[in-house]
Design an enzyme around this catalytic site. Structure first.
Site, short mmCIF file in Angstrom:
data_model
loop_
_atom_site.label_atom_id
_atom_site.label_comp_id
_atom_site.label_asym_id
_atom_site.label_seq_id
_atom_site.Cartn_x
_atom_site.Cartn_y
_atom_site.Cartn_z
NE ARG A 262 7.44 -0.54 5.41
CZ ARG A 262 6.07 -0.37 5.96
NH1 ARG A 262 5.71 0.86 5.78
NH2 ARG A 262 5.39 -1.08 6.78
NE ARG B 55 -3.36 -1.27 2.28
CZ ARG B 55 -4.21 -1.86 1.67
NH1 ARG B 55 -5.31 -1.15 0.94
NH2 ARG B 55 -4.45 -3.15 1.79
CB THR B 56 3.69 2.25 2.12
OG1 THR B 56 3.08 2.11 3.21
CG2 THR B 56 4.57 3.53 2.14
CG HIS C 190 4.94 4.55 7.91
ND1 HIS C 190 5.25 5.29 7.05
CD2 HIS C 190 3.93 3.82 7.57
CE1 HIS C 190 4.37 4.84 5.78
NE2 HIS C 190 3.61 3.93 6.23
CE LYS D 174 24.92 -10.47 -5.73
NZ LYS D 174 24.64 -9.49 -6.82
#
Ligand SMILES: [Zn+2]
Lengths: 140, 300
Positions: B101, B51-52, B129, B80
């Protein structure tokens, strides 16, 4: 007065450190100079019941570098000595940020996984607390 | 006010006046066409949040800009062992602004420290957030016409719920009162209460949603079973924080939810005029359009 510690001709003297905290101060300063260093521990004092003193020969620390010891030595005084004379004297003052004091207490904090980062805490002067500059968790 | 090239890592990166300026910019952002043409937004999602991500990508597309990014770290150099700092310094060569995120608390600040392009925090662990909070505040502003003098009910997981803490922080910039409703085990932690106390914010704590209906805004959040130490305790209290059809009829509050929902809000409530959670998603795109434009410096 009895001379407690050898006088230094030039360098930095940090006085009025709380008893037993001299080594912590050196830690906090990331002190790794190879020059001579005098340390006096549990010295009787007028201002405090007893205190520690550090004399760092031929080492000149700036106010910014030294101020972070204010979190463990809030009333420490610093004298910069040149040619056996005090050329500068100041009281430590709590800075806005402190680097490398202690690892963040939050195990999920990114500073504990990204290992090139140095711990960095913001000083919350209102609450007299240290907060991780990354995750904002308060250090107790 | 200057937003160009700044980061938005934490809600307190912006003053109250600056937050209001973002909202003012959002009010007319849809009238401005293609203001981000030729600009690239990178969405770096170290953990999924569909959604974000879609909201940010939609915002950039609506501004006429382009989007690159990853959503699955298994196929990237991150797997890696590349550091956040190095990923940031590489991706800034490909883009003009980055949304990050990440599952770790505080990750967004690292990327902000090591890059020159603006970094928007799209959620870093349980830390922040901040665009969620902006869009929540913008929703209240648009739906109720004001952000102050309100009674706000926040219900659900208040212990781990980052959304709830940030919203309370954002809304406490204004003169608002709060009622928090949660099971004992998931109540608001002391440090969050201390923040409210420091600002002399009035609040009450309840254990059941039915005691939280007399409010202007009712903000619902999800409760996860895994958060309970004792599954029996979960079974005992799980229905106390569900907005059923019956409870829904007893409130005129603006009903909000960060979505996705599980069962916190009965479907019958969706049709009510005061159910704002889907409109909330729409405001999210609008606010993110304003934020991207301001940080890129294409509007002032
Ligand atoms: Zn931390």
């Amino acid at each position: 007065m009895m001379r407690m510690v050898e006088n230094i001709k030039q360098g930095t003297v940090i006085d009025h450190i709380p008893s037993g905290k001299a080594l912590d101060c050196l830690d906090l300063l990331c002190y790794n100079n190879k020059t001579r260093l005098f340390m006096a521990v549990n010295v009787p004092s007028n201002k405090m019941i007893s205190k520690d003193i550090l004399k760092l020969e031929n080492v000149f620390l700036s106010e910014d570098e030294i101020n972070k010891i204010a979190i463990i030595a809030p009333i420490a005084t610093v004298s910069i000595i040149e040619n056996e004379k005090i050329v500068k004297k100041f009281k430590v003052e709590l800075p806005n940020q402190i680097k490398n004091f202690q690892k963040c207490v939050n195990p999920k904090c990114v500073t504990n996984t990204e290992h090139y980062l140095q711990p960095l805490h913001n000083v919350n002067k209102k609450r007299n607390a240290l907060e991780c500059a990354y995750c904002e968790r308060t250090l107790h | 006010m200057n937003f160009r090239n700044r980061n938005f890592v934490s809600l307190h990166d912006f003053s109250k006046e600056e937050i209001e300026h973002v909202f003012k910019t959002a009010d007319s952002i849809h009238e401005k066409k293609d203001i981000c043409a030729g600009k690239i937004l990178a969405t770096l999602f170290y953990e999924p949040s569909t959604r974000t991500r879609l909201s940010f990508e939609s915002a950039m597309h609506r501004l006429g800009g382009n989007v690159i990014g990853f959503t699955d770290i298994a196929t990237t150099s991150v797997k890696k062992g590349e550091t956040i700092a190095d990923t940031g310094r590489s991706v800034e060569c490909y883009s003009d602004i980055i949304v990050l995120r990440h599952p770790d608390d505080g990750a967004a600040k690292i990327m902000a420290d090591y890059t020159k392009v603006p970094i928007i925090n799209g959620g870093d662990g349980s830390h922040q957030h901040p665009t969620q909070t902006l869009l929540d505040m913008y929703t209240i502003r648009q739906e109720l016409g004001k952000l102050k003098g309100l009674k706000i009910g926040i219900c659900g997981d208040l212990k781990y719920g980052r959304t709830a803490h940030s919203l309370a922080e954002g809304l406490s910039l204004y003169n608002n009162e709060f009622i928090f409703a949660s099971p004992e085990e998931l109540k608001l932690p002391d440090y969050a209460k201390r923040k409210l106390d420091e600002k002399n914010i009035k609040y009450e704590e309840k254990r059941e949603l039915k005691d939280t209906l007399d409010v202007d805004v009712l903000y619902m959040t999800r409760i996860q079973k895994e958060r309970f130490h004792d599954p029996i305790e979960y079974e005992r209290v799980k229905n106390n924080t569900i907005l059923t059809k019956e409870l829904g009829q007893k409130t005129n509050a603006l009903i909000m939810h960060p979505l996705p929902r599980v069962n916190e809000i009965a479907y019958e409530i969706d049709e009510k005029q005061n159910a704002a959670y889907f409109r909330q998603m729409k405001y999210g795109v609008t606010v993110r359009m304003a934020l991207i434009s301001l940080l890129l410096g294409v509007v002032e």
